[in-house]
Enzyme design. Structure first.
Site, PDB file in Angstrom:
ATOM      1  N   GLU A  28     -21.712  27.588 -21.024  1.00 29.37           N
ATOM      2  CA  GLU A  28     -21.788  26.213 -21.535  1.00 29.37           C
ATOM      3  C   GLU A  28     -23.062  25.495 -21.116  1.00 29.37           C
ATOM      4  OE1 GLU A  28     -18.018  24.431 -20.504  1.00 29.37           O
ATOM      5  OE2 GLU A  28     -16.889  25.977 -21.570  1.00 29.37           O
ATOM      6  N   ASP A  61      -8.578  30.298 -29.299  1.00 33.02           N
ATOM      7  CA  ASP A  61      -7.279  29.673 -29.562  1.00 33.02           C
ATOM      8  C   ASP A  61      -7.460  28.711 -30.727  1.00 33.02           C
ATOM      9  OD1 ASP A  61      -8.453  27.491 -28.161  1.00 33.02           O
ATOM     10  OD2 ASP A  61      -7.309  27.903 -26.343  1.00 33.02           O
TER      11      ASP A  61
HETATM   12  O1  G3I Z   1      -5.964  25.021  -8.591  1.00 30.41           O
HETATM   13  C1  G3I Z   1      -5.693  23.612  -8.662  1.00 30.41           C
HETATM   14  C2  G3I Z   1      -4.462  23.295  -7.903  1.00 30.41           C
HETATM   15  O2  G3I Z   1      -4.661  23.581  -6.539  1.00 30.41           O
HETATM   16  C3  G3I Z   1      -4.114  21.815  -8.114  1.00 30.41           C
HETATM   17  O3  G3I Z   1      -2.906  21.514  -7.504  1.00 30.41           O
HETATM   18  C4  G3I Z   1      -4.012  21.495  -9.587  1.00 30.41           C
HETATM   19  C5  G3I Z   1      -3.766  20.020  -9.859  1.00 30.41           C
HETATM   20  O4  G3I Z   1      -4.418  19.588 -11.020  1.00 30.41           O
HETATM   21  O5  G3I Z   1      -5.212  21.845 -10.195  1.00 30.41           O
HETATM   22  C6  G3I Z   1      -5.515  23.214 -10.100  1.00 30.41           C
HETATM   23  O6  G3I Z   1      -6.723  23.478 -10.742  1.00 30.41           O
HETATM   24  C7  G3I Z   1      -6.680  23.462 -12.154  1.00 30.41           C
HETATM   25  C8  G3I Z   1      -7.163  24.804 -12.644  1.00 30.41           C
HETATM   26  O7  G3I Z   1      -7.263  24.811 -14.045  1.00 30.41           O
HETATM   27  C9  G3I Z   1      -6.215  25.940 -12.230  1.00 30.41           C
HETATM   28  O8  G3I Z   1      -4.953  25.734 -12.762  1.00 30.41           O
HETATM   29  C10 G3I Z   1      -7.601  22.368 -12.651  1.00 30.41           C
HETATM   30  O9  G3I Z   1      -7.076  21.105 -12.323  1.00 30.41           O
HETATM   31  C11 G3I Z   1      -7.776  22.479 -14.140  1.00 30.41           C
HETATM   32  O10 G3I Z   1      -8.782  21.565 -14.548  1.00 30.41           O
HETATM   33  C12 G3I Z   1      -8.201  23.875 -14.510  1.00 30.41           C
HETATM   34  O11 G3I Z   1      -8.331  23.919 -15.911  1.00 30.41           O
HETATM   35  C13 G3I Z   1      -9.031  25.031 -16.423  1.00 30.41           C
HETATM   36  C14 G3I Z   1     -10.301  24.563 -17.102  1.00 30.41           C
HETATM   37  O12 G3I Z   1     -10.956  25.683 -17.668  1.00 30.41           O
HETATM   38  C15 G3I Z   1     -11.252  23.891 -16.134  1.00 30.41           C
HETATM   39  O13 G3I Z   1     -12.343  23.414 -16.796  1.00 30.41           O
HETATM   40  C16 G3I Z   1      -8.147  25.725 -17.432  1.00 30.41           C
HETATM   41  O14 G3I Z   1      -7.019  26.303 -16.759  1.00 30.41           O
HETATM   42  C17 G3I Z   1      -8.922  26.814 -18.153  1.00 30.41           C
HETATM   43  O15 G3I Z   1      -8.170  27.298 -19.245  1.00 30.41           O
HETATM   44  C18 G3I Z   1     -10.222  26.246 -18.706  1.00 30.41           C
HETATM   45  O16 G3I Z   1     -10.946  27.300 -19.297  1.00 30.41           O
HETATM   46  C19 G3I Z   1     -12.169  26.929 -19.912  1.00 30.41           C
HETATM   47  C20 G3I Z   1     -13.126  28.090 -19.728  1.00 30.41           C
HETATM   48  O17 G3I Z   1     -13.241  28.426 -18.368  1.00 30.41           O
HETATM   49  C21 G3I Z   1     -14.497  27.752 -20.303  1.00 30.41           C
HETATM   50  N1  G3I Z   1     -14.381  27.327 -21.691  1.00 30.41           N
HETATM   51  C22 G3I Z   1     -13.410  26.280 -21.957  1.00 30.41           C
HETATM   52  C23 G3I Z   1     -12.035  26.647 -21.417  1.00 30.41           C
HETATM   53  C24 G3I Z   1     -11.022  25.579 -21.742  1.00 30.41           C
HETATM   54  O18 G3I Z   1     -11.327  24.374 -21.125  1.00 30.41           O
END
Ligand code: G3I
Length: 358
Positions: free
Chosen positions: A171, A278
């Site tokens: 990105e 997706d």
């Molecule tokens: O691990 C913490 C946890 O300790 C905490 O309690 C919880 C509370 O919010 O958050 C957890 O972290 C989360 C993490 O996923 C793991 O579950 C983050 O908040 C959350 O923001 C994060 O989201 C991920 C996101 O990337 C971050 O930008 C999504 O799962 C994931 O599907 C998404 O994937 C991205 C690709 O890497 C890049 N392209 C876009 C795609 C979709 O956004």
């Protein structure tokens, strides 16, 4: 073949219904691998179908869900490649400077090895999900460059020979096609990209190195910016092997220029992957939207098949219940191949038909 074309004809039925109609095992339950007999199997898995055209079909894996038997069974039987949804990101593996935590990333690699799957490494350098020490720390330019290359070297070296492809830079672009002003871009300029690729190549010369982005599937300013960057990198001899098109799409909005756009990148001599597919919709889902979604999944699969350098497609999770979409886009979701109960949706069968070239 007859069965396959019959299946296309029952696109309106979910794969589960089609399964009953043909008296076959439910998708996701058959763990066999295609030992040459796949062509004769009436209800092949996604990976069996993809294998026939030399493509991989992958899924993002949520580490926290691997303990669920239904989840793990679908992940292993349907997909020939896995990508860590979060477990290989910088914030996960290096939460403190120089202190690495490989537990979740190792779990994924070992899951893949047990199930004869490829591993797609995601991601080494990204403006998001950086650890706090990095996001909020102050570093001189040379220190930041060293921090970045050390991170790349350490992670790629650890999985040398085990991760076949890496999203080295993720990105890097704004929507207007200019480079995103990430911490790396701000302090180091565009050269951070070349340096990250060189460090990754040195750490594992056998891994294919990708740049990955979203909203670059169709032609347009962002895609042009990416195209121009890739051309520059190639002309500078930077070791880049491929481009990932995330493809977080919206129902009925698969870009009409997707095939032509991916083809022009392929024509640069690069491998192409659809890296995070997706297709979301306004929720709740209904049968009309699910049919449209199914057709869209099929179109994307056919697009990859039409490009000889398209190596495969990864879906960004397979069950709607695990999707990142509703959390980011309230009121939208149902974006995946399986519903909240891991039952295959119409998209599953259509996607498989697309992968089969039917
Ligand atoms: O691990 C913490 C946890 O300790 C905490 O309690 C919880 C509370 O919010 O958050 C957890 O972290 C989360 C993490 O996923 C793991 O579950 C983050 O908040 C959350 O923001 C994060 O989201 C991920 C996101 O990337 C971050 O930008 C999504 O799962 C994931 O599907 C998404 O994937 C991205 C690709 O890497 C890049 N392209 C876009 C795609 C979709 O956004």
């Amino acid at each position: 073949m007859k069965l396959l074309s019959l299946r296309s004809g029952v696109l309106v039925a979910s794969a589960a219904v089609a399964t009953l109609a043909f008296g076959l095992a439910a998708p996701g339950q058959a763990a066999e691998h295609p030992a040459g007999g796949a062509a004769a199997k009436a209800n092949p898995t996604l990976r069996e179908v993809a294998d026939r055209t030399g493509r991989f079909v992958g899924t993002a894996i949520n580490d926290g869900r691997l303990g669920d038997t239904t989840y793990a069974n679908i992940a292993k039987s349907e997909f020939s490649s896995v990508t860590a949804e979060n477990a290989m990101k910088w914030g996960s593996v290096e939460p403190n400077r120089g202190q690495f935590n490989w537990a979740a990333a190792d779990r994924l690699v070992s899951f893949a090895q047990s199930n004869n799957q490829k591993v797609y490494g995601h991601t080494l350098v990204w403006h998001s999900q950086m650890p706090n020490w990095l996001a909020n720390g102050s570093f001189s330019n040379s220190e930041l460059r060293t921090i970045m290359t050390n991170h790349v070297t350490t992670q790629v070296s650890r999985y040398k020979g085990k991760v076949q492809r890496w999203d080295v830079v993720n990105e890097a672009f704004n929507e207007d096609g200019t480079l995103r002003q990430s911490k790396f871009q701000q302090q180091l300029g565009e050269s951070y990209i070349a340096d990250a690729f060189r460090a990754a190549r040195a750490a594992d010369p056998g891994a294919k190195l990708f740049i990955n982005d979203y909203n670059t599937e169709g032609t347009g300013a962002k895609s042009n910016g990416l195209y121009n960057l890739v051309q520059r990198l190639k002309s500078q001899g930077v070791p880049i092997d491929g481009v990932g098109f995330q493809s977080h799409l919206i129902v009925n909005q698969v870009p009409s220029t997707m095939k032509a756009n991916l083809q022009r990148f392929a024509d640069l001599g690069l491998e192409i992957v659809v890296s995070e597919l997706d297709i979301r919709m306004a929720t709740p889902a209904d049968s009309t939207k699910l049919q449209q979604q199914a057709a869209n999944y099929k179109t994307v699969a056919q697009t990859c098949l039409a490009i000889s350098r398209c190596a495969g497609i990864t879906v960004w999770g397979f069950g709607d219940r695990d999707s990142w979409v509703p959390g980011t886009f309230p009121g939208q979701g149902a974006a995946n191949l399986y519903d909240d109960n891991y039952q295959p949706k119409p998209a599953y069968t259509a996607f498989r038909d697309g992968l089969a070239g039917s």
